[in-house]
Design an enzyme around this catalytic site. Structure first.
Site, PDB file in Angstrom:
ATOM      1  N   HIS A 204     -10.146   8.185  10.122  1.00 33.87           N
ATOM      2  CA  HIS A 204     -10.139   7.890  11.549  1.00 33.87           C
ATOM      3  C   HIS A 204      -9.854   9.155  12.366  1.00 33.87           C
ATOM      4  CE1 HIS A 204     -10.017   3.754  10.155  1.00 33.87           C
ATOM      5  NE2 HIS A 204     -10.118   3.320  11.408  1.00 33.87           N
ATOM      6  N   HIS A 246      -1.165   6.103   7.201  1.00 32.92           N
ATOM      7  CA  HIS A 246      -1.227   7.486   6.743  1.00 32.92           C
ATOM      8  C   HIS A 246       0.097   8.174   7.009  1.00 32.92           C
ATOM      9  CE1 HIS A 246      -5.596   7.620   5.998  1.00 32.92           C
ATOM     10  NE2 HIS A 246      -5.703   6.840   7.066  1.00 32.92           N
TER      11      HIS A 246
END
Length: 283
Positions: A204, A246
């Site tokens: 992303h 993440h």
């Protein structure tokens, strides 16, 4: 009459005194070599021969301490020495990794519904979907199909190629690094694939950085829209950490990787004429 002075023993008829010669005293010269048959004076005083003296010198406390230390260091394996004295680079990397894991866990405030910011989790998931690859691929392909101008088709075509390049490069890096996602992450992401179980780098973040630079460079946008593009890219990266998807370093490396991917897209820029020529050659 006898002399009041006493006669010296050397002049008497008694036994001669050692070191005298006919009643005279001979002083031994310091430079005169000693008799080989007689041992040196130093060894006579020590009462030992040269071999014994060397053995005593070798058995001195200093020599014993040195030998014991050398023996002890030689006895340690080389791996233990490396463990006891780690390199500065390894210590620095371990410290950075520990800080990264600690900071990522502290920032994962939307990882679950019962987290401290659990009420914001639906909004973060909406931002997550806005940075997903499938909506971007579908939207770019639709704009390419509906575009009437050659310039618009050229821009959408290269954006589509950039998105495909991003998917390939991120998948390769994830398969090579194989870093697991944070332990507090919930695998409820939208449309995941096999490589999505790995964390490094953030796809992303790479997509947000690359698409943000692309839109700012090739679309004529007003100042508020340009600010919104930058704000959207930053929120996409921040949402990855807040949701626990993440670590911080995954997002930071993803932003850098996406920034460099845009430069690669510019180097491989394809015009419609070039694409038609390639398709004509393949046909």
């Amino acid at each position: 009459m006898p002399s009041p002075k006493a006669k010296s023993p050397g002049r008497s008829g008694g036994s001669p005194v050692p070191g005298s010669n006919n009643g005279r005293y001979d002083f031994m010269s310091l430079t005169k070599p000693l008799n080989r048959s007689s041992p040196p004076l130093l060894l006579q005083r020590q009462g030992s021969d040269p071999t014994t003296a060397r053995l005593r010198a070798s058995e001195s406390p200093t020599r014993r301490r040195g030998s014991s230390s050398s023996t002890g260091s030689a006895g340690l394996p080389e791996e233990d020495g490396i463990r006891l004295n780690p390199s500065l680079v390894r210590v620095a990397l371990s410290s950075l990794l520990a800080i990264d894991l600690w900071l990522s866990k502290r920032m994962g405030v939307c990882a679950c519904e019962d987290s401290s910011w659990g009420s914001v989790r639906p909004l973060m998931k909406l931002i997550e979907i806005s940075g997903h690859g499938i909506p971007w691929l579908a939207g770019t392909a639709y704009c390419l199909y509906k575009s009437d101008s050659a310039a618009g088709q050229e821009v959408m075509l290269n954006l589509l190629m950039g998105l495909l390049l991003d998917l390939v490069l991120v998948g390769i890096v994830k398969a090579v690094v194989r870093r697991r996602r944070p332990a507090h992450n919930r695998m409820d992401m939208f449309a995941t694939f096999s490589v999505d179980r790995y964390s490094f780098p953030s796809g992303h973040a790479t997509r947000a950085a690359m698409c943000g630079r692309f839109l700012l460079a090739h679309l004529v946008l007003a100042a508020p829209l340009r600010v919104l593009v930058l704000l959207w890219a930053g929120l996409v990266g921040l949402s990855r950490v807040l949701l626990g998807r993440h670590n911080v370093t995954d997002v930071m490396f993803g932003f850098w990787m996406g920034y460099c991917q845009y430069n690669l897209v510019e180097m491989l820029w394809v015009s419609p004429q070039t694409l038609q020529g390639l398709l004509g050659q393949l046909a």
